[in-house]
Design an enzyme around this catalytic site. Structure first.
Site, PDB file in Angstrom:
ATOM      1  N   ARG A   1       0.936  -1.097  -0.181  1.00 28.51           N
ATOM      2  CA  ARG A   1      -0.018   0.100  -0.109  1.00 28.51           C
ATOM      3  C   ARG A   1       1.014   1.109   0.014  1.00 28.51           C
ATOM      4  O   ARG A   1       2.041   1.262   0.185  1.00 28.51           O
ATOM      5  CB  ARG A   1      -1.138  -0.041   1.473  1.00 28.51           C
ATOM      6  CG  ARG A   1      -0.212  -0.265   2.670  1.00 28.51           C
ATOM      7  CD  ARG A   1      -0.661   0.283   3.668  1.00 28.51           C
ATOM      8  NE  ARG A   1      -0.694   1.720   3.432  1.00 28.51           N
ATOM      9  CZ  ARG A   1       0.391   2.637   3.784  1.00 28.51           C
ATOM     10  NH1 ARG A   1       1.718   1.807   3.971  1.00 28.51           N
ATOM     11  NH2 ARG A   1       0.349   3.797   3.758  1.00 28.51           N
ATOM     12  N   GLY A   2       0.098   2.470  -0.092  1.00 26.62           N
ATOM     13  CA  GLY A   2       0.779   3.810  -0.349  1.00 26.62           C
ATOM     14  C   GLY A   2       1.256   4.200  -1.588  1.00 26.62           C
ATOM     15  O   GLY A   2       1.458   3.137  -2.216  1.00 26.62           O
ATOM     16  N   ALA A   3       0.698   5.244  -1.942  1.00 21.73           N
ATOM     17  CA  ALA A   3       0.743   5.641  -3.526  1.00 21.73           C
ATOM     18  C   ALA A   3       1.925   5.308  -4.186  1.00 21.73           C
ATOM     19  O   ALA A   3       1.594   4.507  -5.253  1.00 21.73           O
ATOM     20  CB  ALA A   3       0.104   7.032  -3.508  1.00 21.73           C
TER      21      ALA A   3
ATOM     22  N   ARG B   1      -7.149  -0.272  -7.259  1.00 23.10           N
ATOM     23  CA  ARG B   1      -7.474   0.725  -6.134  1.00 23.10           C
ATOM     24  C   ARG B   1      -7.420   2.319  -7.045  1.00 23.10           C
ATOM     25  O   ARG B   1      -6.800   2.359  -8.087  1.00 23.10           O
ATOM     26  CB  ARG B   1      -6.279   1.049  -5.194  1.00 23.10           C
ATOM     27  CG  ARG B   1      -6.231  -0.281  -4.204  1.00 23.10           C
ATOM     28  CD  ARG B   1      -5.387   0.029  -2.984  1.00 23.10           C
ATOM     29  NE  ARG B   1      -6.139   0.671  -1.954  1.00 23.10           N
ATOM     30  CZ  ARG B   1      -5.577   1.455  -0.995  1.00 23.10           C
ATOM     31  NH1 ARG B   1      -4.375   1.350  -0.723  1.00 23.10           N
ATOM     32  NH2 ARG B   1      -6.433   2.291  -0.211  1.00 23.10           N
TER      33      ARG B   1
ATOM     34  N   GLN C   1      -2.928   2.520   9.785  1.00 25.73           N
ATOM     35  CA  GLN C   1      -1.609   2.575   9.234  1.00 25.73           C
ATOM     36  C   GLN C   1      -0.762   3.425  10.214  1.00 25.73           C
ATOM     37  O   GLN C   1       0.633   3.323  10.010  1.00 25.73           O
ATOM     38  CB  GLN C   1      -1.812   3.333   7.855  1.00 25.73           C
ATOM     39  CG  GLN C   1      -2.388   2.564   6.686  1.00 25.73           C
ATOM     40  CD  GLN C   1      -3.787   2.723   6.486  1.00 25.73           C
ATOM     41  OE1 GLN C   1      -4.543   3.077   7.579  1.00 25.73           O
ATOM     42  NE2 GLN C   1      -4.426   2.463   5.456  1.00 25.73           N
TER      43      GLN C   1
ATOM     44  N   ASP D   1      -2.095  11.143  -2.101  1.00 29.59           N
ATOM     45  CA  ASP D   1      -2.326  10.123  -2.775  1.00 29.59           C
ATOM     46  C   ASP D   1      -2.767  10.714  -4.670  1.00 29.59           C
ATOM     47  O   ASP D   1      -2.541   9.999  -5.435  1.00 29.59           O
ATOM     48  CB  ASP D   1      -3.729   9.250  -2.604  1.00 29.59           C
ATOM     49  CG  ASP D   1      -3.278   8.258  -1.604  1.00 29.59           C
ATOM     50  OD1 ASP D   1      -3.345   8.713  -0.378  1.00 29.59           O
ATOM     51  OD2 ASP D   1      -2.999   7.066  -1.805  1.00 29.59           O
TER      52      ASP D   1
ATOM     53  N   ASN E   1      -5.789  12.384   0.558  1.00 29.11           N
ATOM     54  CA  ASN E   1      -4.936  11.492   1.219  1.00 29.11           C
ATOM     55  C   ASN E   1      -5.852  10.909   2.082  1.00 29.11           C
ATOM     56  O   ASN E   1      -7.398  10.971   2.175  1.00 29.11           O
ATOM     57  CB  ASN E   1      -4.040  12.502   1.966  1.00 29.11           C
ATOM     58  CG  ASN E   1      -3.004  11.606   2.772  1.00 29.11           C
ATOM     59  OD1 ASN E   1      -2.432  10.860   2.045  1.00 29.11           O
ATOM     60  ND2 ASN E   1      -2.737  11.794   3.869  1.00 29.11           N
ATOM     61  N   LYS E   2      -5.328  10.095   2.953  1.00 29.07           N
ATOM     62  CA  LYS E   2      -5.962   9.133   3.883  1.00 29.07           C
ATOM     63  C   LYS E   2      -7.306  10.191   4.528  1.00 29.07           C
ATOM     64  O   LYS E   2      -6.799  11.039   4.924  1.00 29.07           O
ATOM     65  CB  LYS E   2      -5.044   8.507   4.776  1.00 29.07           C
ATOM     66  CG  LYS E   2      -5.646   7.480   5.802  1.00 29.07           C
ATOM     67  CD  LYS E   2      -6.515   6.403   5.370  1.00 29.07           C
ATOM     68  CE  LYS E   2      -5.625   5.819   4.204  1.00 29.07           C
ATOM     69  NZ  LYS E   2      -6.566   4.847   3.482  1.00 29.07           N
TER      70      LYS E   2
END
Ligand code: MRU
Length: 339
Positions: A49-51, A89, A195, A236, A246-247
């Site tokens: 995960r993570g852009a 995603r 996270q 992101d 973002n998150k």
């Protein structure tokens, strides 16, 4: 590798090796695969995960799809794998950037079937290397935002686990710490998938940076007590006007910072800028399953028949962002990223 070292992904012996991020920090388990389908699943389940990292992993996945296509129609296999990866995603634009880069090489070299895998792999490795270099420069550029030895709050995870290098916002903190500019870090828990309390806390601990975990609702009271000098997060997807996805929970922090007059920074590589979007309105926000809200780490906290609202990201309007740190420089409001 000593027992305190870790990596997010590595490409070795024609296989992708990745740490299963859903198990961290209690278990460090590495998975090895040469199946693009397994990599797609890993991205969907947030094992990877993570852009920036999902873009890099997807680039390796397409290369592996071609490696495993011997005796079959390589064009068909590539298109199938491309469609599979593109659907994993929807929000992080880095995924689409990396897939398009690999597609360009495929279209140029597809008649050279013997060397095709090597050429695609070369490109995937280049995307991986470039991201590491961008992280390094973001860390360096980020040093300019420190006005004194600082107490910092961050949200979600933006370190080695989320990128091909040492991280984006996380690397600004790490470089600051190495330069004696960081007093303390507060890591937001980052509900629902934690996270912050699982991954950022793990990375802070491994980097020797003093920290506390807090639940997402505690930031306002910390700010009121003058405990936060600035907030820094990753991204992101960033629109040309600086609006930033973002998150989920990032937007809350930006509003709190504005109210308490605390600088709010975003750090991201230019591959996170979506040059087709003039503003954040067009950003597609991923909705995840309600089970991720109704349970914590697999332990049920509410019955299955309850409904749950589960967007994975939110969009922070650019006027709330004090600066966007990229590998080029620190941009400030008003943002006008070039098309
Ligand atoms: O759902 P996730 O864990 O992939 O979300 C990650 C984030 O929101 C990060 O802040 C963002 O991708 C930047 S990572 C350098």
């Amino acid at each position: 590798m000593n027992s305190r070292e870790y990596f997010s992904i590595d490409f070795k012996d024609d296989q992708l090796v990745f740490i299963d991020q859903t198990k961290l920090p209690l278990k460090e388990e590495y998975i090895t695969t040469d199946s693009y389908e397994r990599i797609a699943e890993a991205i969907e389940k947030l094992e990877i995960r993570g852009a920036p990292l999902i873009g890099i992993a997807a680039a390796y996945a397409l290369s592996l799809a071609v490696k495993n296509s011997a005796g079959k129609n390589v064009d068909e296999i590539f298109q199938k794998a491309f469609q599979r990866m593109i659907k994993t995603r929807p929000t992080a634009v880095n995924l689409f950037f990396a897939l398009d880069e690999i597609k360009k090489v495929f279209n140029e070299k597809k008649n050279d079937t013997e060397n095709l895998y090597v050429k695609l792999l070369y490109k995937a490795k280049e995307i991986h290397r470039d991201d590491a270099e961008k992280c390094r420069r973001i860390g360096e550029n980020g040093l300019t935002i420190y006005k004194k030895k600082s107490k910092i709050l961050t949200h979600c995870n933006t370190g080695k686990l989320a990128t091909g290098g040492d991280g984006t916002a996380f690397n600004v903190i790490k470089k600051g710490f190495e330069n004696n500019l960081v007093e303390f870090v507060y890591a937001d828990e980052t509900r629902p998938l934690l996270q912050g309390s699982r991954l950022t806390a793990f990375e802070l601990e491994r980097s020797g940076i003093p920290f506390s975990i807090l639940t997402d609702s505690m930031a306002a009271s910390l700010m009121k007590e003058n405990e936060i000098d600035f907030v820094i997060v990753g991204a992101d997807r960033i629109a040309l006007n600086g609006d930033t996805a973002n998150k989920i929970g990032t937007y809350n922090l930006a509003i709190l910072c504005s109210y308490h007059n605390i600088p709010f920074y975003v750090a991201a590589p230019d591959t996170t800028i979506d040059r087709t979007l003039v503003s954040g309105e067009g950003i597609k926000i991923e909705r995840r399953s309600k089970e991720e809200i109704l349970a914590i780490n697999g332990v049920k906290i509410s019955p299955d028949n309850y409904e749950a609202y589960s967007p994975a990201f939110d969009v922070t309007p650019s006027h709330l962002i004090s600066g966007i740190i990229t590998e080029e420089k620190v941009f400030t409001f008003p943002y006008n990223f070039i098309k």
